[in-house]
Design an enzyme around this catalytic site. Sequence first.
Site, short mmCIF file in Angstrom:
data_model
loop_
_atom_site.label_atom_id
_atom_site.label_comp_id
_atom_site.label_asym_id
_atom_site.label_seq_id
_atom_site.Cartn_x
_atom_site.Cartn_y
_atom_site.Cartn_z
N ASN A 144 4.01 -0.85 -3.15
CA ASN A 144 3.79 -0.47 -4.54
C ASN A 144 4.70 0.65 -5.04
O ASN A 144 5.11 0.65 -6.20
CB ASN A 144 2.33 -0.06 -4.73
N ASP A 167 -1.59 -1.15 1.56
CA ASP A 167 -2.00 -0.08 0.66
C ASP A 167 -1.91 -0.53 -0.80
O ASP A 167 -1.09 -1.37 -1.16
CB ASP A 167 -1.08 1.13 0.91
N HIS A 184 -2.73 -2.64 -7.35
CA HIS A 184 -1.72 -2.08 -8.24
C HIS A 184 -0.43 -2.90 -8.22
O HIS A 184 0.59 -2.47 -8.77
CB HIS A 184 -1.44 -0.64 -7.85
N GLU A 221 -6.30 -3.06 0.95
CA GLU A 221 -7.05 -1.99 0.30
C GLU A 221 -7.04 -2.24 -1.21
O GLU A 221 -6.10 -1.89 -1.91
CB GLU A 221 -6.43 -0.62 0.61
#
Length: 555
Positions: free
Chosen positions: A164, A274, A278, A317
């Site tokens: 990300n 992670d 997003h 996540e």
Amino acid sequence: MKNNVLICLTLLFVFACKPNNESEKKEKQEREKAPFVWEGANLYFLLTDRFNNGDTRNDVNYNRTDETAKLRGFEGGDLKGITQKINEGYFTDLGVNAIWMSPIFEQIHEGTNEGTGKTYGFHGYWTKDWTNLDANFGTREDLKTLVESAHKKGIRVVLDAVINHTGPATDKDPVWPSDWVRVGPQCEYTNYENTIACTLVKNLPDIKTESNETVNLPPELIEKWKAEGRYEKEIAELDAFFKRTGYPKAPRFYIIKWLTDYISDFGIDGYRVDTVKHTEEYVWQEFKKECDFAFSNWKTTNSNAVLDDNKFYLVGEVYNYGISSGKLFDFGDKKVNYFDNAFNQLINFELKWNVKEKSKEEVFKRYSNILNSDLKGYGILNYLSSHDDGQPFDPKREKPYKTATMLLLTPGASQIYYGDETARSLVVEGTVGDATLRSFMNWKALTENPEIQNILKHWQKLGQFRKEHPAVGAGVHQMISETPYVFYRSYIKGDYKDVIVSGLDLPKGEKQLDVSSVFKNGDILHDAYSYQDVEVKNGKVSLTSEFDIVLLEKK
């Protein structure tokens, strides 16, 4: 004559005992053949920098010498330290069959202040170069040794992937080109669009993962590779990757290539990913495809080192995802399925609330029902404390026994956060924000405090039981009796069958459990908590122990 009789009796005794010994050996071997399944895995999550310092010579690198806010600088933990604990049997004793480490890639060289005081990238989520390990954590040879050491113990290795964002921009770490990253707007988290096309916080450049436009490598990365003498090698590998896949030379595909190299080079078994929500969901489908390709190739070329036939593991996540949502995460204006063609599991942020608000049976039964219906074929990763959840189940470590019991006996995969098993406090005076969750592992307290040693023993017994029995995490739950609280779990995969019975909140001293729905009269069972054998009589087992918990397996 007398001597001859004595010899004959001795031989008869030896041979009479032999079948029993062989039978016991065979039964033990059969128990040891329990298949490893990610759905019921026992993962141990640690911050690489905060677990164990195996090499003090790498404690300071890149001139990271400035004073930081409390618990916001590097503290010496490294790959060698983790390997040391693997070889000592620490994880084996805890029943751990997978280790998840925070990101180990090279971090930004300078520190920065996000409003919590000066911080260095000790946590691993501020990447500067995905192709290199951070010198504070160790070398490629250290990682190779760690993976090989873990695999020899039957332990899988899960790294942490960040696609990300890069690390923050600093004087020493210039922002990447504008065709690679955006530096605004900051995310508002009220709908799908303002959760993915934005920066998580101020000065955390967001990779343009939606872009399919060809981009050149960042000039600072080229300069760095040349200075390190590996520019030609990296370019040749990139050219080969893009030629094989046909992907455009867009930002996300560079990073996917760099991350999957760790599968090809070291044979890691999985990635925890992670900030999943997003980034566009199709990115994770692309990532899975390349992870599977790299893992399959590694298995082919390293057949002697292959642990089993499991595919590459991906756990995501998706912040605030809970098992109650099933396959869909709700952004408010849009629901997204991150499971199909992407993740094996998502981290379950819900368990800590369930444990506080519901009975054991309510939690166990509900989780079993969902995992065997809406999430059939997939899974969840449960936790009760972690590195960035500011509201852990037991921050002051006042309920370490309950934490272990509920985490390790709840259906789904379990995630032990380093120090859960040693009551490492998650409240540290003088810290700001998530730093309070990230103190160094309390090895000294474990050595000196008998009560912490007893807590660890509780975690070890439960962890080993979970490891030996896929039924615990991946099986179907059924209550036998409410008072006393007794239940069983059953698991079937091909020809393999596993069943266990457990009793919780039992009276200390003499206790009796009805096991007639699971075991038959004459069966010899082993209580893995008190280490004693019992026989099923009239559908029940009776035993005496100082504990209020029983973990029964067929001997």
